[in-house]
Design an enzyme around this catalytic site. Structure first.
Site, PDB file in Angstrom:
ATOM      1  N   CYS A 138      15.316   7.733  16.606  1.00  0.00           N
ATOM      2  CA  CYS A 138      16.325   6.689  16.779  1.00  0.00           C
ATOM      3  C   CYS A 138      16.134   5.641  15.705  1.00  0.00           C
ATOM      4  CB  CYS A 138      16.209   6.078  18.163  1.00  0.00           C
ATOM      5  SG  CYS A 138      16.725   7.253  19.391  1.00  0.00           S
ATOM      6  N   GLY A 196      -6.469  15.650  -3.994  1.00  0.00           N
ATOM      7  CA  GLY A 196      -5.997  15.900  -2.640  1.00  0.00           C
ATOM      8  C   GLY A 196      -4.646  16.589  -2.696  1.00  0.00           C
ATOM      9  N   ARG A 197      -3.651  15.815  -3.142  1.00  0.00           N
ATOM     10  CA  ARG A 197      -2.275  16.300  -3.169  1.00  0.00           C
ATOM     11  C   ARG A 197      -2.138  17.627  -3.925  1.00  0.00           C
ATOM     12  NH1 ARG A 197       1.935  12.638  -2.870  1.00  0.00           N
ATOM     13  NH2 ARG A 197       0.504  11.032  -3.606  1.00  0.00           N
TER      14      ARG A 197
HETATM   15  N1  LLP Z   1      -9.595   9.418  -4.086  1.00  0.00           N
HETATM   16  C1  LLP Z   1      -9.236   8.205  -3.634  1.00  0.00           C
HETATM   17  C2  LLP Z   1     -10.206   7.120  -3.633  1.00  0.00           C
HETATM   18  C3  LLP Z   1      -7.935   8.001  -3.156  1.00  0.00           C
HETATM   19  O1  LLP Z   1      -7.595   6.797  -2.716  1.00  0.00           O
HETATM   20  C4  LLP Z   1      -7.016   9.077  -3.136  1.00  0.00           C
HETATM   21  C5  LLP Z   1      -5.675   8.887  -2.613  1.00  0.00           C
HETATM   22  C6  LLP Z   1      -7.444  10.321  -3.612  1.00  0.00           C
HETATM   23  C7  LLP Z   1      -8.732  10.453  -4.090  1.00  0.00           C
HETATM   24  C8  LLP Z   1      -6.555  11.518  -3.613  1.00  0.00           C
HETATM   25  O2  LLP Z   1      -5.453  11.339  -4.460  1.00  0.00           O
HETATM   26  P1  LLP Z   1      -4.411  12.537  -4.737  1.00  0.00           P
HETATM   27  O3  LLP Z   1      -5.127  13.590  -5.560  1.00  0.00           O
HETATM   28  O4  LLP Z   1      -3.991  13.082  -3.438  1.00  0.00           O
HETATM   29  O5  LLP Z   1      -3.312  11.883  -5.476  1.00  0.00           O
HETATM   30  N2  LLP Z   1       0.040   8.551   1.307  1.00  0.00           N
HETATM   31  C9  LLP Z   1       0.438   8.569  -0.080  1.00  0.00           C
HETATM   32  C10 LLP Z   1      -0.713   8.856  -0.993  1.00  0.00           C
HETATM   33  C11 LLP Z   1      -1.837   7.877  -0.860  1.00  0.00           C
HETATM   34  C12 LLP Z   1      -2.954   8.216  -1.785  1.00  0.00           C
HETATM   35  C13 LLP Z   1      -4.151   7.451  -1.388  1.00  0.00           C
HETATM   36  N3  LLP Z   1      -5.300   7.783  -2.130  1.00  0.00           N
HETATM   37  C14 LLP Z   1       1.526   9.613  -0.258  1.00  0.00           C
HETATM   38  O6  LLP Z   1       1.946  10.197   0.728  1.00  0.00           O
HETATM   39  O7  LLP Z   1       1.991   9.841  -1.366  1.00  0.00           O
END
Ligand code: LLP
Length: 439
Positions: A360, A291-292
């Site tokens: 705020c 994702g990220r």
């Molecule tokens: N698959 C599952 C089952 C996940 O829980 C996640 C992310 C991903 C894939 C994608 O992971 P990535 O490639 O994006 O690292 N809100 C937090 C991040 C939470 C991630 C949750 N799960 C932040 O802003 O850093």
């Protein structure tokens, strides 16, 4: 601020992204403004696809929680990726975008009956079953329709990785999945096989997010393959799919040291193949869910600088017209970002300031102590790497309206999410009859 993707500085000394002048973008679309570099989004999808799907071997699912809109679904579909969704809302978005449902995997630790029914109605490709409650409910719903449903089981392999505690999901003390070390994962596999309307296709794990150490992924792959061998020994069942989740870390600031994506893919694919060979198993299909690392670097948030407050001998606070409402990550996780003045992109840094939002709340800080050229009210501040978990985690605290999101490419800008209006903020408000009369 490190320029990423198509970002560059034009002859007026302005930041440009996708061939669009950031200062002009704010004139046209207002601020705060989420700007997504479409070419970089596509390139990141392409690199993943090439690394994992060459020869039709693996599958890449884009993790929708990162940044999901109708237009993003189209882009992901175009790029040949599948989609990981975690709620009825994400599922609905994919459906309304016409995303091919057989490429959708449905995750979540507490899917509601309504969400599971929605998934069956839409015909999602796979449901990633997280717990026994869900397993039984899904089987009943599928039996009621007489349509079997393909499932993966979410496993917590018991792996710790060095990342912020709130975004670590692989260790066994986790709300997600069936714990491997306690034997519950094997019990879950035995249970799923016995359910008449669940077709057990494989396993899933996700060890955390923003991970730099590639060895963590290799280790997870090894542990999961050993489990697959154990399943074969205990049940005779061959696991066909191994989904290793997302988590590949990216560079927000110079303190971040991401690994090499091709090396990550090689490590994971080689580990799975080697372990399969060692255990006398056929090589399962490897799925990943980034994702990220797809959306993060492609996003930049543009703000207009308002008040600049100097506390003599202490600090200069530069306030922008957004903040924790459009980017809650610094407040939630202590996340760090880089920024530049988009209208003074060719000038040297001359002062150290701190960037604050307009909520705020004292915790509404975007960046502490950043060196910038002389900052004045009216400047356009660009914060980089905001494409992941910013728009999707944005909120309306203080009744701030959510910014617009635009895609930019080849000098063209297209709105993919309209800016919220003041009317949008009260759209769902109701005044009960007893409060309607004024005395
Ligand atoms: N698959 C599952 C089952 C996940 O829980 C996640 C992310 C991903 C894939 C994608 O992971 P990535 O490639 O994006 O690292 N809100 C937090 C991040 C939470 C991630 C949750 N799960 C932040 O802003 O850093």
């Amino acid at each position: 601020m490190k320029l990423q993707g198509t970002a560059t500085v034009n002859e007026q000394g302005h930041l440009t992204i996708g061939g669009c002048d950031a200062v002009e973008l704010v004139k046209s679309f207002g601020s705060p403004l989420y700007v997504m570099d479409e070419a970089l989004l596509r390139e990141n999808c392409r690199v993943y696809h090439q690394a994992f799907c060459a020869g039709g071997a693996g599958e890449v699912l884009y993790a929708g929680k990162t940044f999901l809109t109708l237009a993003m679904c189209r882009l992901v579909e175009d790029a040949g990726l599948g989609l990981d969704v975690v709620s009825g809302g994400e599922l609905y978005t994919a459906r309304r975008a016409g995303f091919p449902m057989d490429r959708v995997y449905f995750h979540g630790n507490n899917k509601t009956p309504a969400e599971l029914m929605q998934a069956l109605d839409y015909g999602v490709g796979q449901v990633v079953v997280d717990n026994l409650y869900e397993m039984a409910m899904l089987n009943n719903l599928a039996a009621g329709r007489e349509v079997p449903v393909k499932v993966l089981l979410r496993i917590t392999p018991g792996i710790e990785c060095h990342t912020h505690e709130f975004i670590r999901t692989g260790q066994i003390d986790s709300k997600f999945g069936f714990a491997l070390p306690t034997g519950q994962a094997l019990e879950a596999v035995k249970a799923v096989i016995d359910h008449s309307h669940l077709v057990f296709t494989g396993l899933h794990c996700h060890i955390g997010s923003q991970i730099f150490e590639l060895t963590s992924f290799g280790y997870a792959a090894t542990v999961m393959m050993e489990f697959i061998a154990e399943i074969r020994r205990q049940t005779g069942v061959t696991v066909g799919t191994l989904n290793l989740g997302g988590g590949f870390g990216i560079r927000y600031t110079e303190a971040d040291t991401p690994g090499d994506l091709a090396a990550y893919a090689r490590l994971v694919l080689d580990t799975v193949a080697r372990e399969a060979h060692r255990c006398g198993l056929s090589v399962p299909k490897v799925v990943v869910e980034p994702g990220r690392s797809i959306a993060g670097p492609a996003g930049t948030t543009l703000y207009t600088v308002g008040s600049v407050k100097e506390i003599r001998g202490v600090r200069r606070y530069v306030a922008v017209d957004g903040g924790m409402t459009d980017n809650p990550r610094p407040a939630l996780y202590g996340s760090r970002y880089e920024a530049m003045l988009a209208n003074k992109a060719d000038r040297e840094a001359v002062e150290v300031v701190s960037i604050t939002g307009k909520c705020c709340e004292s915790g509404d800080m975007l960046i502490w102590d950043i060196a910038l050229p002389k900052v004045e009210s009216g400047d356009i501040l660009a914060v980089s790497c905001t494409g992941a978990y910013n728009y999707t985690m944005s909120m309306n605290y203080n009744r701030l309206a959510k910014p617009a999101v635009i895609f930019v490419r080849d000098g063209q800008a297209a709105v993919v999410v309209e800016r919220e209006s003041l009317d949008d903020l009260i759209r769902n408000d109701r005044i009960p009859p007893y409060l309607q009369g004024r005395s």
